[in-house]
Enzyme design. Structure first.
Site, PDB file in Angstrom:
ATOM      1  N   ARG A   1      30.930  27.247  30.464  1.00  0.00           N
ATOM      2  CA  ARG A   1      30.138  27.912  29.476  1.00  0.00           C
ATOM      3  C   ARG A   1      29.014  28.477  30.242  1.00  0.00           C
ATOM      4  O   ARG A   1      28.164  27.743  30.803  1.00  0.00           O
ATOM      5  CB  ARG A   1      29.663  26.970  28.287  1.00  0.00           C
TER       6      ARG A   1
ATOM      7  N   ARG B   1      33.224  33.098  24.571  1.00  0.00           N
ATOM      8  CA  ARG B   1      32.646  31.888  25.170  1.00  0.00           C
ATOM      9  C   ARG B   1      33.961  30.750  25.494  1.00  0.00           C
ATOM     10  O   ARG B   1      34.746  31.096  24.439  1.00  0.00           O
ATOM     11  CB  ARG B   1      31.498  31.177  24.306  1.00  0.00           C
TER      12      ARG B   1
ATOM     13  N   ASP C   1      32.349  26.338  22.711  1.00  0.00           N
ATOM     14  CA  ASP C   1      30.901  26.287  21.920  1.00  0.00           C
ATOM     15  C   ASP C   1      30.974  24.992  20.800  1.00  0.00           C
ATOM     16  O   ASP C   1      31.939  24.697  20.310  1.00  0.00           O
ATOM     17  CB  ASP C   1      30.808  27.438  20.959  1.00  0.00           C
TER      18      ASP C   1
ATOM     19  N   ASP D   1      28.869  23.101  18.037  1.00  0.00           N
ATOM     20  CA  ASP D   1      27.472  23.286  17.274  1.00  0.00           C
ATOM     21  C   ASP D   1      27.707  21.815  16.462  1.00  0.00           C
ATOM     22  O   ASP D   1      28.634  21.577  15.851  1.00  0.00           O
ATOM     23  CB  ASP D   1      27.874  24.496  16.441  1.00  0.00           C
TER      24      ASP D   1
HETATM   25  N1  PH2 Z   1      31.305  31.989  17.053  1.00  0.00           N
HETATM   26  C1  PH2 Z   1      30.004  32.902  17.166  1.00  0.00           C
HETATM   27  C2  PH2 Z   1      30.219  34.132  16.812  1.00  0.00           C
HETATM   28  N2  PH2 Z   1      31.449  34.721  15.995  1.00  0.00           N
HETATM   29  N3  PH2 Z   1      33.521  34.067  15.276  1.00  0.00           N
HETATM   30  C3  PH2 Z   1      34.433  33.406  15.179  1.00  0.00           C
HETATM   31  N4  PH2 Z   1      35.571  33.779  14.500  1.00  0.00           N
HETATM   32  N5  PH2 Z   1      34.468  31.843  15.632  1.00  0.00           N
HETATM   33  C4  PH2 Z   1      33.436  31.583  15.979  1.00  0.00           C
HETATM   34  O1  PH2 Z   1      33.430  30.195  16.511  1.00  0.00           O
HETATM   35  C5  PH2 Z   1      32.291  32.612  16.416  1.00  0.00           C
HETATM   36  C6  PH2 Z   1      32.429  33.909  15.792  1.00  0.00           C
HETATM   37  C7  PH2 Z   1      28.738  32.412  17.536  1.00  0.00           C
HETATM   38  O2  PH2 Z   1      28.975  30.983  17.948  1.00  0.00           O
HETATM   39 MG    MG Z   2      28.497  28.753  17.529  1.00  0.00          MG
HETATM   40 MG    MG Z   3      26.713  27.147  19.996  1.00  0.00          MG
END
Ligand code: PH2
Ligand code: MG
Ligand code: MG
Length: 170
Positions: free
Chosen positions: A89, A99, A102, A104
Site C-alpha cells: 500500500r 489501492r 485497505d 478500515d
Molecule cells: N474504498 C474507497 C473508495 N471507494 N469503492 C468500493 N467499491 N470499495 C472500496 O473499498 C472503496 C471504494 C476508499 O477507501
Molecule cells: Mg476505506
Molecule cells: Mg483506509
C-alpha cells in the site's frame, strides 16, 4: 502496557477489507494476516463492488471481518497500517484512488472515538452499500452506537446495485 485494554478485556471489532489492485492475491493475504490478529474471527462473503467516489478505477473486492482483540484501538490501527504496507500500500497516491489493500476499523465494541487518526464508528459506513451488505450479513441486527439505528435501516434507504456476491471469503 497501556496498549492493552484493562483486565485483558476482549472487544469485538469489525474491520472492512478492500482491494482493487491484484485483488485475488491481496485479499487472500490481507485476510490471513487479519486472522492472525483476531480471535474467534468470521468473514462475510466476498463481494465484487463498483468503485464509489472516484469511479474511473477498477472494481473492488470487499468483505468485512469480525473478531475479538485485546489491542487498544490505536494499537490495532497501527497493526492494520503495518499489514497494508507489507502488501504494497502506497499512501502517497490520491485519496479514494486504487489501492492494493485497505483495512478500515469500522466498529470497535460500542465505542465512539474521535481521535485525529481514527474516527469510530467509521463515518462512511452508513453511506456505503459495499460495507453495509457484508456487515449486516455477519450480524443482521447490528446497531450504530452513535445513532442507535440498525445498520439495516441505513442500507434500506440507499439505492441498490453495484455490489455482487462472489462467494465465501475463506
Ligand atoms: N474504498 C474507497 C473508495 N471507494 N469503492 C468500493 N467499491 N470499495 C472500496 O473499498 C472503496 C471504494 C476508499 O477507501
Ligand atoms: Mg476505506
Ligand atoms: Mg483506509
Amino acid at each position: 502496557l497501556k496498549n492493552r485494554l484493562k483486565d485483558n478485556d476482549l472487544e469485538k471489532v469489525y474491520i472492512g477489507i478492500g482491494s482493487n489492485l491484484e485483488p485475488d492475491k491481496n485479499m487472500a493475504g490481507g485476510l490471513s494476516e487479519l486472522y492472525r490478529l483476531l480471535t474467534d474471527h468470521r468473514c462475510s462473503s466476498l463481494y465484487r463492488t463498483e468503485p464509489v467516489g472516484k469511479t474511473d478505477q477498477p472494481d473492488f473486492f470487499n468483505a468485512v471481518v469480525v473478531g475479538l482483540t485485546s489491542l487498544s484501538p490505536l494499537k490495532l490501527l497501527e497493526k492494520l497500517h503495518q499489514i497494508e504496507r507489507r502488501y504494497g500500500r502506497d499512501r502517497t497516491g490520491q485519496r479514494w484512488g486504487p489501492r492494493t489493500l485497505d483495512l478500515d476499523i469500522l466498529l470497535f465494541g460500542k465505542r465512539i472515538l474521535n481521535e485525529q487518526d481514527l474516527v469510530v464508528p467509521h463515518p462512511e459506513i452508513k453511506n456505503r452499500t459495499f460495507v453495509l451488505i457484508p456487515l449486516t450479513e455477519l450480524e443482521p441486527g447490528i446497531m450504530d452506537p452513535k445513532s442507535g439505528r440498525t445498520f439495516l435501516s441505513f442500507l434500506e434507504q440507499l439505492p441498490s446495485g453495484g455490489v455482487y456476491r462472489i462467494g465465501p471469503c475463506h
